[in-house]
Design a protein around this motif. Structure first.
Motif, PDB file in Angstrom:
ATOM      1  N   ASP A  10       0.768  -1.324  -0.334  1.00 61.10           N
ATOM      2  CA  ASP A  10      -0.085   0.129   0.174  1.00 61.10           C
ATOM      3  C   ASP A  10       0.972   1.368  -0.071  1.00 61.10           C
ATOM      4  N   ARG A  11       2.198   1.356  -0.062  1.00 67.01           N
ATOM      5  CA  ARG A  11       3.051   2.428  -0.419  1.00 67.01           C
ATOM      6  C   ARG A  11       2.913   2.848  -1.505  1.00 67.01           C
ATOM      7  N   THR A  12       2.933   4.389  -1.871  1.00 64.30           N
ATOM      8  CA  THR A  12       2.826   5.109  -2.825  1.00 64.30           C
ATOM      9  C   THR A  12       4.041   5.003  -3.613  1.00 64.30           C
ATOM     10  N   LYS A  44       0.342   2.426  -6.390  1.00 61.48           N
ATOM     11  CA  LYS A  44       0.937   1.746  -5.314  1.00 61.48           C
ATOM     12  C   LYS A  44       2.079   0.838  -5.663  1.00 61.48           C
TER      13      LYS A  44
END
Length: 738
Positions: free
Chosen positions: A307-309, A362
């Motif tokens: 879920d990290r951009t 993501k």
């Protein structure tokens, strides 16, 4: 399958086994960066930069001028002329301690670092070699810039590792160790490691709960990840959130815990298998029972990324390996090397049209897309926790019904009607690839900015369709930590039959020191049948390739070898006692050699097929079973192949070939025969009679002779498996369609 020894394989499948857990906990600031070490004048071989390399082994023994340290027993080496040695050697001072162990000038070593948020514990590691000694009187200081905010002096020390806690220094920049007195005279100050933070190994006495789930999705349509539930004994309140002098504030996201499960071997040693590295993620902690235990929920490296951009670099990568590195760097510079790619796929072109294609996306989606475009799938590698992209493989573990707690449960796997690709070709081309079941209610639309051409779409579709149709198999067993997600497991269902399936997920849990109740889900899909025709030849013949086919995938299996006759049972006298027992079982016959590969052919080319006969079992225990005969397919031969201890798996069909030690091999499998059982023990007794002179005499009487050993099973005849692509049926209504 993780590499392991034969002793491990025997111990993990034994009826009685002893398992162990181990967690290596590193709470030391995930973004820290070390600067050059400051130290007192050094010995010419000193390597102060190794004071933070996480190698805690004692320095190797080399001849030095330290009195009374060198032994002429072959355990000391001579330094090379340039003083460079391959082993980690740590820091060694130039000055020697005096006759009373004191240094004329206090000796120091200082590691410097930056980007550490808080420090609440540190440890110093000295050599464990008794010849080196340890510091008896020393001081540790933790600095912020030029000010020491924590100082502690130890006197009369005899430990090789000393830990410090119950302090808090924000934004620390250095740890200095100053030694005034050594435990031995005429010794250099030696340091192995200075650890800024917590670095410990926890076993079963600390871990109250230990459960790991590993999972993967080969199609890359979704991105499941591994998790670990860890509860540790917190009686000392080291992790008490309310205590400001504990080390709770040091727990940050992205701090790793290495997990292992081991088994005691027959020789008494413990062989551990790595299960990966799991990381503190966000607020994944809780306490209970007034903080008697501390519970952590951790995730693998894919869980950290999901879920990290994604923050695009100045220049976008253009290969699969480049994208993997760009992804792990999102977690911090210290993660730059925590990735692995199959060498054959590292340079596979994976190109985005523009930076806008990946901006705001993501990291998990980008990982799925680059793997899909390259025909690989993502996982966290068990050996080191590295982010990994690899193609599917066809080897794994052997599962017997004995190793399972219940019979495997089989259910239908999901079907799919079609895959609809929106190509990133600038023309919005839509390409439809048929699924495995036209009547299925499921279709999948794929918009992948890295798939530009029909060829790339077919590469992705092959892997995706291999996950649909067929069956799922659910098992509950005793667990084997050497097995990995992605392995093709062979399940031995009875004396003749086996089935194969690919491991999608597994849970390894230890409760009360017992590894059991381990659930796994295995995939035995048939979606790839829409891409391949397949035929299995078990009789000698002439085979003609289909019209229009110019490439075949061929597996050629030799006949299996026969099993060895079991030895007879025995009964004998030894030292005045009767000894009896079963005979040794005969050795299992190995499965036949298998050669496999892709061959290029002419359409309608004819091949002469000669199936090798299986080897006969031996008729006495001193004679090996007969080796199976060679199988040929035109100019190709099983003689050029290799023996496979777990057999050859055909994941598309679920069939297994060339297994070793099958009780009743079926014709055309290349399976080796099981060795015969040993004979039953004899029955006898010692009879004592009274002689005429009032004395006694004894003799040994056999009442039932030992049983003969039993014959082994014959090996099965060989086989040839042939697969080839079907012509693709593609709906491509976009511009330029033919």
């Amino acid at each position: 399958m993780i590499n392991h020894t034969a002793l491990y394989a025997a111990a993990i499948t034994a009826r009685r086994r002893k398992v162990y857990i181990r967690a290596v906990v590193d709470i030391s600031g995930p973004d820290k960066r070390f600067l050059p070490v400051l130290a007192s004048p050094e010995a010419p071989w000193s390597r102060p930069e190794q004071l933070h390399d996480h190698d805690f082994n004692p320095p190797p023994r080399y001849f030095t001028l330290e009195p009374g340290r060198t032994l002429l027993d072959g355990s000391f080496d001579i330094f090379p002329d340039d003083w460079q040695v391959p082993d980690p050697i740590g820091y060694a001072s130039a000055e020697l301690s005096g006759a009373d162990g004191r240094f004329a000038t206090p000796q120091f070593a200082e590691i410097r670092f930056e980007r550490v948020r808080v420090l609440q514990t540190c440890s110093v590691f000295f050599s464990t070699d008794p010849a080196d000694g340890v510091p008896e009187d020393f001081t540790v200081e933790v600095y912020y810039n030029d000010t020491a905010y924590f100082t502690e002096t130890i006197t009369g020390n005899h430990e090789t590792q000393v830990s410090f806690q119950h302090f808090t220094v924000w934004d620390p920049t250095a740890i200095r160790i100053t030694v005034t007195r050594w435990s031995l005279p005429g010794r250099r100050m030696r340091l192995v490691e200075i650890m800024p933070g917590l670095y410990e190994e926890w076993g079963g006495s600390v871990l109250a709960e230990f459960s790991i789930t590993q999972q993967g999705q080969f199609s890359s349509l979704s991105l499941p990840y591994g998790t670990m539930e860890l509860s540790m004994d917190n009686q000392s309140r080291r992790f008490e959130p309310r205590r400001k002098d504990g080390i709770f504030q040091s727990i940050e996201e992205r701090q790793g815990v290495e997990a292992y499960i081991g088994v005691r071997l027959e020789n008494g040693a413990i062989e551990y298998q790595p299960l990966g590295v799991f990381y503190q993620a966000g607020d994944g902690w809780k306490t209970s029972e007034n903080a008697v235990t501390m519970h952590w929920s951790l995730v693998d490296i894919i869980g950290l990324l999901t879920d990290r951009t994604f923050l695009p670099p100045e220049t976008l990568p253009v290969t699969l390996a480049g994208w993997l590195e760009a992804l792990v760097v999102q977690l911090g510079e210290n993660f730059r090397l925590r990735w692995h790619c199959d060498p054959a796929y590292s340079d596979t072109p994976v190109i985005a049209n523009s930076v806008e294609d990946v901006t705001g996306k993501k990291c998990g989606d980008i990982l799925r897309w680059v793997c899909m475009a390259s025909g690989t799938w993502p996982r966290a590698r068990s050996e080191d926790g590295a982010l990994t992209a690899e193609p599917l493989w066809n080897q794994g573990n052997k599962l017997t019904l004995y190793s399972l707690e219940q019979y495997p449960v089989m259910k239908a796997n999901e079907s799919i009607a079609a895959l609809i690709f929106q190509l990133a070709d600038g023309q919005d081309t839509e390409l439809v690839v048929p699924g495995n079941q036209t009547a299925s209610e499921k279709t999948v639309s794929i918009q992948n900015p890295f798939i530009h051409t029909a060829e790339q779409a077919f590469t992705a579709a092959r892997v995706i369709l291999s996950c649909y149709g067929g069956n799922q198999i659910e098992t509950t067993g005793r667990g084997d930590p050497a097995g990995e997600v992605g392995d093709v497991d062979t399940i031995w269902l009875d004396e003749s039959n086996a089935t194969t399936a690919r491991r999608m997920s597994q849970t390894l849990s230890i409760s009360n020191g017992v590894l059991r109740g381990c659930k796994s889900t295995l995939l035995q899909a048939d979606g790839s049948y829409l891409y391949e025709n397949r035929v299995v030849i078990t009789k000698s013949c002439e085979w003609t390739a289909p019209e229009g086919v110019e490439q075949l995938w061929v597996a050629i299996g030799q006949g299996g070898s026969g099993g060895v006759h079991g030895q007879p049972g025995y009964i004998r006298m030894s030292g005045g006692q009767i000894e009896s027992g079963y005979g040794e079982p005969g050795a299992d016959g190995p499965g036949g050699k298998v050669w496999w590969g892709t061959i290029h052919i002419n359409p309608l080319q004819r091949f002469e097929v000669r199936i090798g006969r299986g080897g006969k079992a031996s008729w006495d225990y001193e004679t090996p079973g007969e080796t199976g005969a060679e199988t040929t397919f035109g100019p190709y031969s099983s003689a050029d192949g290799q023996y496979l201890p777990l057999g050859y798996t055909d994941i598309n069909s679920g069939d297994s070939f060339a297994r070793t030690g099958v009780p009743a091999p079926l014709d055309g499998t290349g399976d080796g025969g099981k060795g015969g059982d040993g004979g039953e023990p004899g029955i006898g007794r010692i009879i004592t009679i009274t002689t005429s002179d009032g004395g006694s005499t004894s003799y040994f009487q056999i009442d039932e002779d030992p049983g003969p050993g039993y014959p082994g099973a014959d090996g099965a005849n060989g086989f040839v498996v042939i697969s080839w692509d079907k012509p693709q049926e593609i709906d491509d209504p976009g511009p330029g369609a033919e």
